[in-house]
Design a protein around this motif. Structure first.
Motif, mmCIF file in Angstrom:
data_model
loop_
_atom_site.group_PDB
_atom_site.id
_atom_site.type_symbol
_atom_site.label_atom_id
_atom_site.label_comp_id
_atom_site.label_asym_id
_atom_site.label_seq_id
_atom_site.Cartn_x
_atom_site.Cartn_y
_atom_site.Cartn_z
ATOM 1 N N ALA A 1 4.119 -4.626 -9.930
ATOM 2 C CA ALA A 1 4.541 -3.332 -9.391
ATOM 3 C C ALA A 1 3.331 -2.508 -8.953
ATOM 4 O O ALA A 1 3.331 -1.891 -7.887
ATOM 5 C CB ALA A 1 5.373 -2.573 -10.419
ATOM 6 N N VAL A 2 2.272 -2.503 -9.772
ATOM 7 C CA VAL A 2 1.052 -1.766 -9.429
ATOM 8 C C VAL A 2 0.394 -2.383 -8.198
ATOM 9 O O VAL A 2 -0.070 -1.667 -7.302
ATOM 10 C CB VAL A 2 0.075 -1.732 -10.623
ATOM 11 N N ASP A 3 0.344 -3.703 -8.133
ATOM 12 C CA ASP A 3 -0.253 -4.369 -6.972
ATOM 13 C C ASP A 3 0.505 -4.026 -5.687
ATOM 14 O O ASP A 3 -0.108 -3.772 -4.649
ATOM 15 C CB ASP A 3 -0.267 -5.892 -7.162
ATOM 16 N N GLU A 4 1.840 -4.017 -5.766
ATOM 17 C CA GLU A 4 2.648 -3.664 -4.593
ATOM 18 C C GLU A 4 2.335 -2.251 -4.129
ATOM 19 O O GLU A 4 2.179 -1.999 -2.932
ATOM 20 C CB GLU A 4 4.138 -3.764 -4.923
ATOM 21 N N MET A 5 2.259 -1.337 -5.087
ATOM 22 C CA MET A 5 1.963 0.048 -4.719
ATOM 23 C C MET A 5 0.578 0.165 -4.100
ATOM 24 O O MET A 5 0.381 0.911 -3.145
ATOM 25 C CB MET A 5 2.082 0.958 -5.943
ATOM 26 N N GLY A 6 -0.389 -0.584 -4.644
ATOM 27 C CA GLY A 6 -1.732 -0.555 -4.088
ATOM 28 C C GLY A 6 -1.764 -1.034 -2.650
ATOM 29 O O GLY A 6 -2.481 -0.469 -1.811
ATOM 30 N N LYS A 7 -0.978 -2.054 -2.339
ATOM 31 C CA LYS A 7 -0.929 -2.574 -0.966
ATOM 32 C C LYS A 7 -0.285 -1.576 -0.019
ATOM 33 O O LYS A 7 -0.696 -1.442 1.126
ATOM 34 C CB LYS A 7 -0.169 -3.898 -0.933
#
Length: 197
Positions: A93-99
């Motif tokens: 979820a954090v990686d998706e938001m970062g992208k």
């Protein structure tokens, strides 16, 4: 799938964003102590009473963007594939938001530093993180395929995850060599051991 916002909801969202942006701008220019609710309302072209309909304090207005990102994080955790283990769901979820959001701007550094210097901002931020902890724990515990999982482990995992995110933000704000994404991944790797080992 979320239904599209109606005109009234869109207007409210626009007003919230305008007040938040005014609070950020004035705080950056004048410092938090010199900023009043009245000044924020004037800068956002609304009345003091309208401000109170949206935010309880200048700290709430200042941290609104952060609160919205927390809400989005919880929704992204809930949307992860059911077979993904809980810690990996949080990280995905954090990686998706970062992208989607990219690297935070310097306003994020300002908010982190404000929380260090102003107890009123820190208190509001900690209250938001406490709410996030409960919501993330529920999102983990309610994930399909977990069965009747005990609530203790999801709450501990959510607390550790939030501690890692908060510490990553502070470490990132204190240096300029590495991106927030790099700092966050390093810390999440260290915090992961009890939950993935």
């Amino acid at each position: 799938m979320d239904r599209p916002l109606g005109l009234r909801e869109r207007k409210k969202a626009e007003t919230r964003r305008a007040v938040h942006e005014a609070a950020l701008r004035l705080t950056a220019e004048l410092g938090l102590d010199a900023v009043t609710v009245e000044a924020i309302a004037d800068a956002a072209n609304i009345s003091r009473r309208t401000f109170s309909n949206y935010f309880a304090s200048k700290e709430d207005a200042l941290l609104y963007g952060e609160e919205q990102r927390f809400r989005e994080l919880v929704e992204r955790v809930r949307a992860q594939p059911p077979d993904l283990p809980p810690w990996e769901s949080l990280r995905a979820a954090v990686d998706e938001m970062g992208k989607v959001l990219g690297e935070p701007d310097r306003a994020s550094v300002m908010r982190i530093r404000l929380a260090k210097r102003h107890p009123s901002v820190l208190a509001r931020q900690l209250a938001m993180l406490s709410n996030l902890e409960r919501e993330l724990a529920d999102a983990i515990a309610d994930r399909p395929g977990r069965g009747a999982a005990a609530r203790v482990q999801p709450r501990v995992m959510a607390a550790a995850f939030i501690a890692a995110l908060r510490l990553a933000g502070q470490l990132w704000a204190d240096q300029e060599e590495r991106s927030l994404h790099q700092v966050m991944n390093d810390l999440l790797d260290q915090f992961a051991l009890p939950f993935t080992g």
